[in-house]
Design a protein around this motif. Structure first.
Motif, PDB file in Angstrom:
ATOM      1  N   VAL A  75       0.834  -1.187   0.137  1.00  0.00           N
ATOM      2  CA  VAL A  75       0.071   0.158  -0.007  1.00  0.00           C
ATOM      3  C   VAL A  75       0.816   1.283  -0.109  1.00  0.00           C
ATOM      4  N   ASP A  79      -2.489   5.558  -2.389  1.00  0.00           N
ATOM      5  CA  ASP A  79      -3.659   4.953  -2.514  1.00  0.00           C
ATOM      6  C   ASP A  79      -4.893   5.132  -1.660  1.00  0.00           C
ATOM      7  N   PHE A  87      -8.782   4.533  -1.646  1.00  0.00           N
ATOM      8  CA  PHE A  87      -9.684   3.596  -0.744  1.00  0.00           C
ATOM      9  C   PHE A  87     -10.741   4.403   0.100  1.00  0.00           C
ATOM     10  N   TYR A  88     -10.340   5.437   0.511  1.00  0.00           N
ATOM     11  CA  TYR A  88     -11.333   6.460   1.243  1.00  0.00           C
ATOM     12  C   TYR A  88     -12.529   6.611   0.318  1.00  0.00           C
ATOM     13  N   GLN A 143     -13.720   4.722  -2.324  1.00  0.00           N
ATOM     14  CA  GLN A 143     -14.299   3.553  -2.463  1.00  0.00           C
ATOM     15  C   GLN A 143     -15.193   3.157  -1.168  1.00  0.00           C
ATOM     16  N   LEU A 144     -14.636   3.570  -0.119  1.00  0.00           N
ATOM     17  CA  LEU A 144     -15.118   3.092   1.293  1.00  0.00           C
ATOM     18  C   LEU A 144     -16.520   4.088   1.510  1.00  0.00           C
ATOM     19  N   TRP A 152      -5.904   3.022   8.711  1.00  0.00           N
ATOM     20  CA  TRP A 152      -4.779   2.650   7.798  1.00  0.00           C
ATOM     21  C   TRP A 152      -3.139   2.731   8.187  1.00  0.00           C
ATOM     22  N   THR A 176      -2.514  -3.352  -1.883  1.00  0.00           N
ATOM     23  CA  THR A 176      -3.333  -2.602  -2.828  1.00  0.00           C
ATOM     24  C   THR A 176      -3.646  -3.626  -4.157  1.00  0.00           C
ATOM     25  N   GLY A 215      -8.785  -1.593  -5.576  1.00  0.00           N
ATOM     26  CA  GLY A 215      -9.299  -2.082  -4.156  1.00  0.00           C
ATOM     27  C   GLY A 215      -7.935  -2.444  -3.317  1.00  0.00           C
ATOM     28  N   SER A 216      -8.339  -3.002  -2.116  1.00  0.00           N
ATOM     29  CA  SER A 216      -7.430  -3.504  -1.178  1.00  0.00           C
ATOM     30  C   SER A 216      -7.883  -4.981  -0.664  1.00  0.00           C
ATOM     31  N   TRP A 257     -11.732  -5.227  -0.551  1.00  0.00           N
ATOM     32  CA  TRP A 257     -12.738  -4.361  -1.097  1.00  0.00           C
ATOM     33  C   TRP A 257     -12.039  -3.896  -2.500  1.00  0.00           C
ATOM     34  N   ASP A 287     -13.623  -1.848  -5.789  1.00  0.00           N
ATOM     35  CA  ASP A 287     -14.556  -0.426  -6.008  1.00  0.00           C
ATOM     36  C   ASP A 287     -15.313  -1.004  -7.227  1.00  0.00           C
TER      37      ASP A 287
END
Length: 157
Positions: free
Chosen positions: A8, A12, A16-17, A19-20, A46, A59, A68-69, A84, A86
């Protein structure tokens, strides 16, 4: 589509934020942070994950794009996987390829996973990767503001 995992990077985290905070993704994932829009809590989580020797966080890239992650966390014997992807990339097999790569990187077993029982896509990904249903439970899902059914899966030796 070429799917790979890597460490990561700081760059990134904004992805991620974002996407969340996708409402449809949040609803389906169900078991999310209390306030996904709390950026300080997101950054703290994180930071803690990336610095912990007990967490393997990666990542997920698809054709070089951050999509995603995926991670393994927890104490030995009780470690869990999480991922997770997208929403724009759902249904393309990316989660399955990414999870298989993570499982190859983290060979210890057993590993556990949890998913909302109505999250058919996630349950399918986990089963394709060798996880088997071990139990069902009820848990509070912050993204839905209610107790919902949860499926607990296990990947053994």
């Amino acid at each position: 589509m070429n799917v790979e995992l890597r460490q990561v990077h700081d760059s990134d985290l904004p992805v991620f934020y974002r996407q969340l905070n996708d409402p449809e993704s949040l609803h389906l994932a169900a078991f999310t942070p209390e306030d996904p829009a709390d950026r300080a809590a997101f950054d703290t989580r994180w930071s803690r994950m990336r610095s912990s020797p007990d967490v393997v966080a990666r990542t997920v890239l698809a054709d070089g794009d951050v999509v995603g992650s995926a991670a393994v966390y927890g104490v030995p014997g009780e470690r869990e996987v999480t991922y997770w992807i997208d929403r724009a990339y759902w249904g393309k097999g990316i989660a399955t390829v990414a999870l298989r790569a993570l499982l190859a990187e983290v060979p210890e077993r057993p590993l556990y996973a949890r998913a909302a029982s109505d999250n058919a896509g996630s349950l399918r990904v986990l089963e394709k990767c060798g996880f088997r249903v071990a139990a069902t439970a009820q848990g509070f899902a912050p993204a839905r503001g209610a107790e919902i059914d949860e499926t607990v899966l296990i990947l053994e030796g």
